[in-house]
Design an enzyme around this catalytic site. Structure first.
Site, mmCIF file in Angstrom:
data_model
loop_
_atom_site.group_PDB
_atom_site.id
_atom_site.type_symbol
_atom_site.label_atom_id
_atom_site.label_comp_id
_atom_site.label_asym_id
_atom_site.label_seq_id
_atom_site.Cartn_x
_atom_site.Cartn_y
_atom_site.Cartn_z
ATOM 1 N N CYS A 164 0.794 -1.223 0.000
ATOM 2 C CA CYS A 164 0.000 0.000 0.000
ATOM 3 C C CYS A 164 0.832 1.281 0.000
ATOM 4 C CB CYS A 164 -0.948 0.013 1.195
ATOM 5 S SG CYS A 164 -2.100 -1.376 1.194
ATOM 6 N N CYS A 213 -13.851 1.755 6.865
ATOM 7 C CA CYS A 213 -12.880 0.977 6.099
ATOM 8 C C CYS A 213 -12.750 1.556 4.702
ATOM 9 C CB CYS A 213 -13.335 -0.476 5.986
ATOM 10 S SG CYS A 213 -13.659 -1.307 7.565
ATOM 11 N N HIS A 270 -8.831 3.846 -2.353
ATOM 12 C CA HIS A 270 -7.467 3.352 -2.135
ATOM 13 C C HIS A 270 -7.016 2.430 -3.258
ATOM 14 C CE1 HIS A 270 -3.834 2.154 -0.290
ATOM 15 N NE2 HIS A 270 -4.277 1.161 0.458
#
Length: 540
Positions: free
Chosen positions: A89, A219, A350
């Site tokens: 990430c 989340c 993301h």
């Protein structure tokens, strides 16, 4: 370069795509994403792709050399070195870190950092089942502390870090929910965000449970998207007259896992707390700054629990005091810091390889004063935090590189309406006029001696924008400020202005046909041709 001497490094152009739910756009593959983000960064910098000497390209999901495929047939085939990066990430920031090192070490003067991701829907999962998982030892820490439940691994790991914080410091589930509530609220002003809907605190807490206290709205989602940043040396910045928009990376550190990640039976340590703390400490020491100097922060809120513990790791508050920081409102507008004005990963989305570069773009827009309704007033120092388990943390500090020159900027960031100024056909015209003023401003001011305001209508999605060209004061400037003090105000369509300002269309004819309307000192109309530019220079 003398031993031990390091070059200054500047971000001169940034760009990104809107982050979307995977598959939301038909026939939208990673090369399309890379092209969109890369071209926007080049437009922002005002340089051609041929000026790029190397490229560092980040992605997590894809075959080897996707970076080459993303660049070759969208930006150019110039034979430059292209380095593919995968650091989970933190991939986007790792590409940025590598690009900075190339310039800092004097190996290149202009480098592209590009990151993208085309993702699958749903929670992340392992792709290779026939070999050791790189996070097997991280998982052992969690299992030894709390066991394993029938839930996706990532929310369990970060959720258990949050559980440990509650046990140790008395933090409440409401504190985590307040973080998500804040980030969703911030994202309503970000047209690049995957989600742009505000929720109440109750809605956040009562949304579908994912793991323990973590609900769905706490989340981050999986996303498609890309981000790009162009980095340059001081010599390049000065050669191309980019001082007014150059954002300096004043410090940057990458730290990987320490022994404490595995030896202290702590889920907080296991998800990277000590990596983040050490990277931030090194950055502040290197830059001669303190956490209290920071105005705006983009940090890795993959889950609300990680944002909370990262406040403490970065030194924004003392250990165990994150709940108090949240209750005081010191993580949003009007407080000590504004954290994740973009909406963060939780709301913006993301796409793994793009996240670090999207954070960079947001902070550059903030420091330039181009963030629209998201703008943090008086932002002068920006902090970026990007983490990937497995693991690596990249922490970066930014300031304007030449603050005395950063007066009026053409805004390339998205406006509150959801339309980016760079989407206007007029955008490259005013970018070139700005460059012309930098080079020959004193001469033009003597010849023209006036301030022009251009109200540009019928832009993308029917939107309007205003550019002000000051050819009266100092060396001249271009801005997107309201034009109340202009000597002459022009109203013209976005389609017509490029033809007019490049001499393709007759000024008199446009005026007589009503395509060009003039208010104020109409005699200034006769001097407008002195601002004409060639279509080639405007990259039309």
């Amino acid at each position: 370069m003398a031993p031990g001497k390091k070059n200054r490094v500047f971000v001169i152009g940034v760009g990104m795509t809107k982050f979307d739910k995977p598959g939301a756009r038909d026939n939208y593959d990673y090369p399309d994403m890379a092209k969109e983000a890369g071209e926007r960064a080049l437009t922002d910098a005002g340089i051609p792709y041929t000026a790029i000497e190397q490229a560092c390209v980040g992605y997590v999901y894809g075959d080897s050399t996707c970076g080459q495929r993303a660049i070759y047939h969208s930006l150019g085939l110039t034979g430059i070195p292209i380095i593919n990066v995968n650091n989970n990430c933190s991939t986007g920031s790792t590409a940025l870190y590598m690009a900075r090192q190339l310039i800092q070490g004097g190996l290149s003067d202009c480098v592209l950092a590009l990151g993208f991701e085309k993702m699958e829907r749903g929670s992340l999962s392992a792709k290779f089942m026939d070999r050791t998982n790189p996070m097997d030892k991280h998982m052992e820490v969690m299992i030894n502390r709390y066991g394993m439940e029938a839930a996706p691994a990532a929310p369990q790991m970060f959720g258990n870090a949050g559980r440990e914080h509650m046990e140790k410091y008395g933090t409440k589930p409401e504190h985590f929910a307040k973080i998500a509530w804040k980030n969703h609220k911030h994202s309503t002003n970000n047209p690049y965000s995957q989600f742009q809907e505000e929720y109440s605190l109750e809605q956040v807490m009562k949304s579908r449970k994912v793991f323990d206290f973590l609900t769905l709205l706490q989340c981050c989602p999986t996303s498609d998207g890309a981000g790009a940043a162009i980095l340059a040396s001081e010599a390049f910045v000065r050669k191309h007259h980019l001082e007014n928009q150059a954002v300096e990376i004043v410090a940057q550190e990458m730290v990987t896992d320490l022994a404490s990640t595995f030896e202290e039976n702590s889920c907080i340590k296991m998800v990277g707390y000590d990596m983040s703390r050490l990277a931030a400490k090194k950055c502040f020491e290197s830059a001669g700054l303190k956490p209290s100097d920071v105005n705006v922060v983009e940090l890795h809120d993959c889950f609300s629990a990680n944002e909370l513990i990262t406040y403490e790791a970065l030194g924004l508050c003392a250990e165990g005091k994150a709940g108090e920081l949240i209750d005081r409102g010191d993580n949003t507008y009007g407080g000590k810091f504004v954290v994740n004005p973009s909406g963060g990963l939780i709301s913006k989305g993301h796409p793994l390889g793009a996240t670090g570069l999207a954070q960079c773009a947001e902070l550059c827009w903030q420091l330039r004063g181009q963030a629209g309704r998201r703008q943090v007033p008086g932002a002068k120092v920006a902090l970026q935090h990007n983490i990937g388990l497995g693991g690596a943390v990249v922490v970066t500090l930014y300031k304007m590189g030449f603050p005395q020159e950063a007066r009026f900027l053409i805004g390339a960031a998205a406006s509150s309406s959801g339309t980016s100024l760079e989407d206007f056909k007029a955008y490259p015209i005013f970018k070139e006029i700005e460059r012309h003023l930098k080079q020959d401003g004193e001469m033009l001011v003597k010849k023209i001696g006036g301030v022009f305001a251009f109200n540009v209508k019928d832009g993308p999605d029917g939107k309007e924008a205003t550019w002000v060209v000051d050819a009266k004061n100092g060396k001249g400037s271009v801005s997107c400020e309201p034009g109340e003090n202009a000597d002459c105000i022009f109203s013209i369509g976005d389609h017509d202005l490029p033809n007019l300002m490049t001499g393709k269309a007759s000024l008199q004819k446009a005026y007589s046909e009503g395509k060009l309307k003039v208010r104020g000192n109409e005699s200034m109309l006769l001097k407008l041709h002195k601002l004409w530019i060639t279509p080639l220079n405007a990259r039309l």
